[in-house]
Motif scaffolding. Structure first.
Motif, mmCIF file in Angstrom:
data_model
loop_
_atom_site.group_PDB
_atom_site.id
_atom_site.type_symbol
_atom_site.label_atom_id
_atom_site.label_comp_id
_atom_site.label_asym_id
_atom_site.label_seq_id
_atom_site.Cartn_x
_atom_site.Cartn_y
_atom_site.Cartn_z
ATOM 1 N N ALA A 128 0.970 -1.235 0.006
ATOM 2 C CA ALA A 128 -0.183 -0.007 0.023
ATOM 3 C C ALA A 128 0.871 1.239 0.016
ATOM 4 C CB ALA A 128 -0.825 -0.086 1.179
ATOM 5 N N ALA A 129 1.706 1.215 0.710
ATOM 6 C CA ALA A 129 2.706 2.495 0.867
ATOM 7 C C ALA A 129 3.538 2.614 -0.367
ATOM 8 C CB ALA A 129 3.847 2.196 2.215
ATOM 9 N N GLU A 130 4.161 1.550 -0.927
ATOM 10 C CA GLU A 130 4.692 1.892 -2.307
ATOM 11 C C GLU A 130 3.739 2.343 -3.359
ATOM 12 O OE1 GLU A 130 5.742 -2.000 -1.598
ATOM 13 O OE2 GLU A 130 7.974 -1.647 -1.580
ATOM 14 N N ARG A 131 2.634 1.874 -3.450
ATOM 15 C CA ARG A 131 1.554 2.237 -4.218
ATOM 16 C C ARG A 131 1.073 3.699 -4.112
ATOM 17 N NH1 ARG A 131 -2.663 -2.524 -4.499
ATOM 18 N NH2 ARG A 131 -3.797 -0.963 -3.761
ATOM 19 N N ALA A 132 1.269 4.184 -2.995
ATOM 20 C CA ALA A 132 0.752 5.515 -2.665
ATOM 21 C C ALA A 132 1.949 6.426 -3.337
ATOM 22 C CB ALA A 132 0.679 5.711 -1.293
ATOM 23 N N GLN A 133 3.295 5.980 -3.162
ATOM 24 C CA GLN A 133 4.336 6.530 -3.526
ATOM 25 C C GLN A 133 4.322 6.756 -4.999
ATOM 26 O OE1 GLN A 133 8.055 5.159 -2.096
ATOM 27 N NE2 GLN A 133 8.523 7.099 -1.342
ATOM 28 N N VAL A 134 4.032 5.475 -5.750
ATOM 29 C CA VAL A 134 3.904 5.556 -7.136
ATOM 30 C C VAL A 134 2.873 6.351 -7.701
ATOM 31 C CG1 VAL A 134 3.590 4.184 -9.195
ATOM 32 C CG2 VAL A 134 4.770 3.162 -7.272
ATOM 33 N N ARG A 135 1.760 6.283 -7.203
ATOM 34 C CA ARG A 135 0.535 7.339 -7.649
ATOM 35 C C ARG A 135 0.896 8.898 -7.363
ATOM 36 N NH1 ARG A 135 -3.008 3.825 -4.457
ATOM 37 N NH2 ARG A 135 -2.913 5.445 -2.517
ATOM 38 N N ASN A 136 1.860 9.176 -6.293
ATOM 39 C CA ASN A 136 2.093 10.458 -6.214
ATOM 40 C C ASN A 136 3.170 11.022 -7.046
ATOM 41 O OD1 ASN A 136 4.353 12.315 -4.263
ATOM 42 N ND2 ASN A 136 2.009 12.759 -4.214
ATOM 43 N N LYS A 137 4.015 10.101 -7.381
ATOM 44 C CA LYS A 137 4.957 10.492 -8.415
ATOM 45 C C LYS A 137 4.768 10.468 -9.959
ATOM 46 C CE LYS A 137 8.637 11.094 -5.452
ATOM 47 N NZ LYS A 137 9.332 10.159 -4.513
ATOM 48 N N GLN A 138 4.074 9.325 -10.223
ATOM 49 C CA GLN A 138 3.926 9.032 -11.629
ATOM 50 C C GLN A 138 2.520 9.215 -12.211
ATOM 51 O OE1 GLN A 138 6.844 7.895 -12.790
ATOM 52 N NE2 GLN A 138 7.416 5.885 -11.774
ATOM 53 N N ILE A 139 1.484 9.251 -11.295
ATOM 54 C CA ILE A 139 0.192 9.562 -11.788
ATOM 55 C C ILE A 139 -0.537 10.688 -11.381
ATOM 56 C CG2 ILE A 139 -1.995 8.223 -11.831
ATOM 57 C CD1 ILE A 139 -0.234 6.081 -12.054
ATOM 58 N N GLY A 140 -1.179 11.488 -12.467
ATOM 59 C CA GLY A 140 -1.788 12.446 -12.139
ATOM 60 C C GLY A 140 -3.559 12.149 -12.701
ATOM 61 N N PHE A 141 -4.351 12.254 -11.549
ATOM 62 C CA PHE A 141 -5.841 11.935 -11.748
ATOM 63 C C PHE A 141 -6.632 13.381 -12.171
ATOM 64 C CE2 PHE A 141 -4.704 8.237 -9.081
ATOM 65 C CZ PHE A 141 -5.131 7.300 -9.884
ATOM 66 N N ILE A 142 -7.531 13.226 -13.028
ATOM 67 C CA ILE A 142 -8.393 14.077 -13.207
ATOM 68 C C ILE A 142 -10.054 13.500 -13.062
ATOM 69 C CG2 ILE A 142 -9.458 15.707 -14.866
ATOM 70 C CD1 ILE A 142 -6.736 15.562 -15.927
ATOM 71 N N PHE A 143 -10.884 13.587 -12.170
ATOM 72 C CA PHE A 143 -12.112 13.163 -11.847
ATOM 73 C C PHE A 143 -13.207 13.653 -12.688
ATOM 74 C CE2 PHE A 143 -9.315 12.869 -8.393
ATOM 75 C CZ PHE A 143 -9.187 11.480 -8.204
ATOM 76 N N GLN A 144 -14.270 13.097 -12.990
ATOM 77 C CA GLN A 144 -15.344 13.777 -13.501
ATOM 78 C C GLN A 144 -15.787 14.597 -12.573
ATOM 79 O OE1 GLN A 144 -18.269 10.708 -14.472
ATOM 80 N NE2 GLN A 144 -19.946 12.157 -14.573
ATOM 81 N N ALA A 145 -15.891 14.283 -11.229
ATOM 82 C CA ALA A 145 -16.517 15.199 -10.099
ATOM 83 C C ALA A 145 -15.436 16.118 -9.659
ATOM 84 C CB ALA A 145 -17.073 14.271 -9.134
ATOM 85 N N PHE A 146 -14.409 16.498 -10.199
ATOM 86 C CA PHE A 146 -13.336 17.500 -9.997
ATOM 87 C C PHE A 146 -12.702 17.128 -8.634
ATOM 88 C CE2 PHE A 146 -17.077 20.591 -11.182
ATOM 89 C CZ PHE A 146 -17.071 20.156 -12.498
ATOM 90 N N ASN A 147 -13.624 16.923 -7.752
ATOM 91 C CA ASN A 147 -13.085 16.466 -6.203
ATOM 92 C C ASN A 147 -11.896 17.318 -5.822
ATOM 93 O OD1 ASN A 147 -14.338 14.118 -5.748
ATOM 94 N ND2 ASN A 147 -13.180 12.747 -6.934
ATOM 95 N N ARG A 194 -15.430 12.826 5.433
ATOM 96 C CA ARG A 194 -14.273 13.273 4.594
ATOM 97 C C ARG A 194 -14.122 12.112 3.670
ATOM 98 N NH1 ARG A 194 -10.436 16.075 8.511
ATOM 99 N NH2 ARG A 194 -9.057 16.456 6.718
ATOM 100 N N THR A 195 -14.785 10.908 3.806
ATOM 101 C CA THR A 195 -14.295 9.874 3.078
ATOM 102 C C THR A 195 -13.801 10.273 1.686
ATOM 103 O OG1 THR A 195 -16.131 8.582 3.942
ATOM 104 C CG2 THR A 195 -15.084 7.303 2.040
ATOM 105 N N ARG A 196 -14.583 11.007 0.897
ATOM 106 C CA ARG A 196 -14.337 11.272 -0.265
ATOM 107 C C ARG A 196 -12.877 12.222 -0.289
ATOM 108 N NH1 ARG A 196 -17.627 11.684 -4.845
ATOM 109 N NH2 ARG A 196 -16.918 12.705 -6.527
ATOM 110 N N GLU A 197 -12.883 13.093 0.500
ATOM 111 C CA GLU A 197 -11.395 13.821 0.590
ATOM 112 C C GLU A 197 -10.424 12.751 0.808
ATOM 113 O OE1 GLU A 197 -11.400 16.846 3.543
ATOM 114 O OE2 GLU A 197 -9.233 16.633 3.584
#
Ligand SMILES: Nc1ncnc2c1ncn2[C@@H]1O[C@H](COP(=O)(O)OP(=O)(O)OP(=O)(O)O)[C@@H](O)[C@H]1O
Ligand SMILES: [Mg+2]
Lengths: 230, 834
Positions: A77-96, B738-741
């Motif tokens: 989980a921790a490594e995946r979080a790191q990969v997400r942070n460095k390599q991936i940029g998300f754009i969501f339908q609901a902006f978020n 804050r689940t979504r956040e």
């Protein structure tokens, strides 16, 4: 052309109340660096599931997934979080965007998860906002912005960390056509400047902006023609 | 009615929230109701007599040379001599009347069945002035207070009448024995009347003129203006003020002081004489009667009341939080209702009905909590104190609980109700999608509530810690005695008709019989009970020490039997202890303690020096000091050891009551059964009093410390748990909100630790702010409680440190589950809600 993403035999099965849903069945799929790929298909065919696995938000039930030459299907989980942070940029339908944070703070958020000096962070935030034309709204809160503006901020947040790939799940779904087109134009610009993009969309018009369109049907990649026939 | 039905349905729909709310309130209200019950009985309630607000207590503070005997009826300077009292009674016209009363220990015997009870001597004006009407027969009046020693009549209390006479109506005219005198029962007091002194419940009322008749030695208290023993109170004339009453009384009192009493004083320095002549009668409100309890109970009860008040506040914060959370959950419902045309007032009424029903349910359950707390308190009080109070749920307590419940329901339901019926609600619902925010004001309010809860529990934890440490100090005091296996009891032969001579024989006989009980390894006796709050003091003359008019030559003392020091494990430093051969006729002897030797400059070798302490023998100093003992506890665990000398009671002609100490090699509890049996054989008419083990006696001596620390610790832990529930609730709610956040943050690369940190940072911030406020409040609290602390500063760093640590741990524990839940959020799921 270097291959950025390679997926082999990716499967995803959801178990709910003794019902097995085969959301993805044997996906073989790759994206090259600098490519702009659109994923389309009917509702429930597994687009979001595929994007989540691409973005390491979820892990596949089977198969291998290589991102920038590294096997990432079975990271912790921790490594995946790191990969997400460095390599991936998300754009969501609901902006978020996070309502309690200003526009600038929202854009800065992924950078705060890295060891990065404050000055560099500020620098990158400013540049990212400039790229999406939202510099003048840096101090605003998301709810003071229109939907289109919010999505532009979301794009800025996605690119601020300089990721290997941008993943967008129906980025125009919550926007009217004018604002939708503006966001598509923005993605186009980013692509032109070298970004790798993978976007899920229903809209054929938008899919045409991409270099390549991948059709999903019932959890499988199908040739455009076959999908149309089915 | 519609509102109520709807409210019940809503409350039942969220059983968990409703249960937590009801329990929180029940704890908060129950603890308060229990302390209120004490407060009401001891400090608030007026006497159940005619127009109690007109009653006033009289006192005349200032020098009282001669003898002063005071008791639970009031301070030692609230006391008058009998002649002065009668002068005032006869001559004063400023008050509607004045009356005197004086409590005494009574041995009563009904149908040859002896028992111990409390009695009170009352002046003829006592019952008429109070306006008390008899339940049966008649009460004492002026005609029963005319001739000294000639009124063998007694009024009995309603309780005694019920318990010992089966409430029979033919009791009037029967006789009973009071302290050895056969008296005719003339009447029964009404049920609600328990005398004019809170904390005491006299069983018999006897004429003030009979006091001398109970004494086995010639009684001088009726003539001597230098013997102070009468407590007095009066009733204001309708429409007159206390100032007018005082002026009128002093018009009588001042000339008597100047012309009659001042000339009687001998050897008084000019300074003291000036103060003596300046004495004035002071008139104070007396609606609650006359009792030293008012002064003694005030600080501890206020302390406990503020503690339980804080517990209630914390509970209320929980209610507000829960209602707020539920309000948010019902946002759509409220929006729809508003959209359907409900007025805001209707919705408010609905929500407030719910919260009031919630708190009424809490109030109902709180009665259980109150009863438990009262049971706990009664177990912590010494039996004598417990007997003089009611630990049942009295009507005033029910009213208190009801009113508190409704008020908390209204006050703490209001903000949540206002919040969840806001006008902009509908737009808030519509604007749901798009960004992650909403209810920032509510979130901040909820966080503020929890922060306040943390602050309050911090303050309570510190004060509980202080009291516990103080109690620990108290229990660790080196008393200088070894009494784990010692049992004590007392007897008063004079109350069952023994003159001093026969009493002396009986007391020696008791010592012998006690020694013969199997397992007994030592027996001794003392006229002043050890560690029981009793003090005897007298002026002494000591060889080589000059006593002038303004030199303090007072020493505490007691008169003891043989083997006193060895039986009680006291250390003899020099010389010998009191033995069987120290009898009347032999050389008068005494043993002195270290402080005595220091005070009277006896040097390192007090043994062999002479002193004097009684009557004419005082100045001739014929008493030989034969022993020198270590300082050991005298009247109270917490007192610094006073100068004390110990003389043999066998050399005193007045030893007509006694406390015995019996050391055993068997379990001491066995003696608690065998001693009464033995005493019954020896003298069936004489009740055994205060039979208990010495460890029990010592515990009772410090019951207040024990009670305050146990109650405050219990309440503080309760409060902290309530605050933890509040904290947990707020965090769990905020994580859910804050689940979504959290999902977004995870998508952007936050890992589990970072997400947990997000929640724990919230905890940390609240603990930091709340804790600091709490610590600051605790400093103030510690200062206010200083008088209740023993050998401890109100800002003891160890206590503060442990409280901070404890609270932080509890807060982290409360935050842990929500934090864990936050880090387990599945970003895919969280982001799926579109
Ligand atoms: N967590 C889950 N548990 C169970 N089933 C799931 C879960 N997530 C997705 N599915 C199922 O997997 C299938 C694919 O879902 P997915 O969300 O990927 O479809 P989609 O192509 O994104 O559809 P849409 O165009 O409507 O967004 C669906 O049948 C869906 O019900
Ligand atoms: Mg989808």
């Amino acid at each position: 052309m270097t291959t950025l993403i390679r997926m082999e035999g990716i499967k995803k099965v959801f178990y709910t109340d003794e019902v097995e849903t085969h959301a993805l069945a044997d996906i073989h799929f790759s994206i090259n660096k600098g490519e702009y790929v659109a994923i389309s298909g009917p509702s429930g065919c597994g687009k979001t599931t595929l994007l989540s696995i691409l973005g390491l938000l979820d892990s596949p039930s089977a198969g291998t997934y290589e991102l920038a030459g590294h096997e990432v299907a079975n990271l912790g989980a921790a490594e995946r979080a790191q990969v997400r942070n460095k390599q991936i940029g998300f754009i969501f339908q609901a902006f978020n965007l996070i309502g309690d944070l200003t526009v600038a703070e929202n854009v800065e958020l992924p950078l705060t998860y890295r060891d990065m000096p404050v000055s560099e962070r500020k620098d990158r935030v400013a540049k990212a906002l400039e790229r999406v034309g939202m510099s003048h709204r840096a101090k605003h809160f998301p709810m003071q912005l229109s939907g289109g503006q919010q999505q532009r901020v979301a794009v800025a947040r996605a690119v601020a960390g300089d990721p290997a790939i941008l993943l967008a799940d129906e980025p125009t779904g919550n926007l009217d056509s004018k604002n939708g087109e503006a966001v598509m134009a923005l993605l186009q610009e980013l692509h032109a400047a070298g970004s790798t993009i993978c976007m899920v969309t229903h809209d054929h018009r938008y899919a045409q902006h991409a270099d390549r369109e991948v059709h999903l049907f019932d959890g499988k990649v199908v040739e455009p023609g076959i999908a149309a026939v089915a | 009615m519609h509102h109520v039905r709807l409210a019940f349905r809503t409350l039942l729909k969220t059983p968990f929230v409703s249960t937590v709310a009801i329990l929180s309130l029940a704890l908060g209200i129950g603890a308060n109701a229990a302390i209120y019950s004490m407060f009401d009985q001891l400090l608030l309630r007026p006497l159940p007599v005619h127009a109690p607000e007109e009653l006033v207590n009289l006192s005349a503070p200032g020098p009282m040379p001669g003898s002063t005997t005071c008791n639970q009826q009031g301070d030692c300077d609230e006391i008058f001599s009998y002649p002065m009292y009668r002068d005032l009674e006869r001559q004063q016209t400023a008050l509607a009347g004045i009356a005197a009363h004086r409590y005494f220990g009574a041995s009563i015997s009904i149908d040859n069945e002896p028992s111990v009870a409390e009695g009170v001597w009352v002046s003829g004006g006592y019952f008429p002035l109070l306006g008390v009407q008899p339940a049966l027969g008649r009460l004492l009046g002026p005609s029963d207070d005319e001739v000294i020693g000639a009124h063998d009549v007694v009024v009995i209390s309603n309780d005694l009448w019920r318990e010992r006479f089966g409430a029979r109506t033919d009791v009037v005219g029967r006789t009973m024995v009071v302290n050895g005198r056969t008296m005719e029962i003339i009447g029964v007091t009404p049920r609600e009347f328990k005398g004019a002194t809170v904390g005491s419940r006299p069983a018999v009322y006897v004429s003030l003129a009979m006091r001398g008749a109970f004494s086995t030695v010639p009684y001088t208290g009726f003539e001597n203006r230098r013997e102070y023993w009468v407590y007095a109170f009066g009733r204001l004339k309708p429409g007159s003020s206390m100032e007018q009453a005082a002026a009128g009384l002093n018009a009588v009192y001042r000339p008597i002081i100047e012309e009659v009493e001042a000339p009687l004083q001998e050897g008084m320095s000019d300074v003291t004489m000036a103060r003596f002549k300046a004495k004035q009668v002071v008139v104070e409100p007396g609606a609650r009667g006359q009792s030293s309890i008012h002064g003694e109970a005030e600080t501890p009860l206020l302390m406990l009341f503020s503690i339980t008040g804080v517990v209630l506040l914390i509970a209320c914060a929980n209610i507000a939080n829960l209602l707020l959370a539920r309000g948010a959950g019902r946002a759509t419902e409220m929006g729809v209702r508003l959209a359907l045309g409900a007025s805001r007032r209707q919705l408010l009424t609905q929500l407030l009905t719910e919260s009031v029903i919630l708190s009424l349910a809490g109030g109902l359950v709180s009665l259980l909590v109150a009863q438990w707390t009262l049971d706990g308190i009664s177990a912590l009080l010494p039996p004598e104190a417990a007997e003089s109070m009611s630990f049942g749920l009295q009507p005033s307590v029910l009213i208190f609980a009801g009113v508190t419940a409704i008020l908390t329901g209204l006050i703490f339901g209001l903000f949540p109700a206002l919040h969840s019926t806001r006008a902009d609600l509908i737009s808030a619902i519509r604007a749901g999608a798009g960004q992650i925010a909403g209810g920032r004001a509510a979130a901040r309010f909820r966080a503020a509530l929890v922060t306040a809860q943390i602050a309050l529990s911090m303050a309570l934890l510190v004060s509980a810690g202080l009291f516990l440490k103080s109690l620990n100090n108290v229990t660790r005091v080196d008393l200088g005695i070894a009494v784990d296996d010692v049992v004590t009891f007392s007897v008063t032969p004079s109350r069952v008709g023994y003159d001093t001579l026969r009493a002396g024989v009986l007391l020696r006989r008791i010592e012998e019989e006690l020694r013969a009980i199997p397992g007994v390894t030592g027996v001794t006796s003392s006229m002043v009970p050890l560690v029981a709050g009793s003090n005897w003091g007298t002026d002494v003359r000591v060889q080589g020490f000059e006593c002038g008019p303004d030199t303090d030559c007072n020493s505490r003392y007691t008169e003891v039997g043989p083997a006193y020091f060895s039986t009680l494990g006291m250390e003899l430093l020099q010389g010998r202890e009191i033995t069987d051969s120290d009898i009347a006729g032999a050389t008068p002897v005494a043993v002195v303690n270290e402080t005595f030797a220091r005070k009277f400059n006896l040097g390192p070798n007090p043994v062999g020096k002479f002193m004097g302490f009684r009557g004419a023998a005082r100045d001739s100093m014929t008493t030989l000091i034969v022993g020198y003992v270590r300082d050991v506890v005298y009247s109270s665990v917490k007192d610094t050891v006073p100068p004390v000398f110990y003389a043999p009671w066998r050399q005193n002609a007045r030893s007509n009551f006694m406390n015995f100490y019996v050391r055993t090699s068997l379990p001491p509890e066995q003696l608690l059964a065998s001693i009464p049996a033995m005493m019954k054989r020896l003298e069936p008419a004489m009740p055994v009093e205060d039979l208990k083990t010495m460890p029990q006696q010592i515990r009772e001596n410090v019951f207040l410390d024990r009670m305050i620390s146990i109650l405050s610790a219990a309440f503080a832990i309760l409060a902290t748990l309530l605050a933890a529930v509040g904290l947990y609730g707020v965090l769990a709610y905020s994580v859910a909100q804050r689940t979504r956040e959290i999902g977004v943050r995870m998508a952007l690369g936050a890992d589990g630790a970072r997400v947990r940190g997000l929640v724990l940072r919230q905890v940390g911030l609240m603990v930091l702010i709340g804790g600091s406020i709490g610590v600051a409040a605790a400093f103030a609290l510690g200062r206010a409680a200083q008088s209740l602390l023993y050998r401890l500063e109100g800002h003891d760093p160890a206590v503060f440190g442990s409280a901070v640590l404890f609270l932080t741990l509890i807060a982290l524990a409360a935050g842990f589950i929500p934090a864990l839940r936050a880090s387990k959020v599945d970003p895919m799921q969280a982001l799926r809600y579109d």
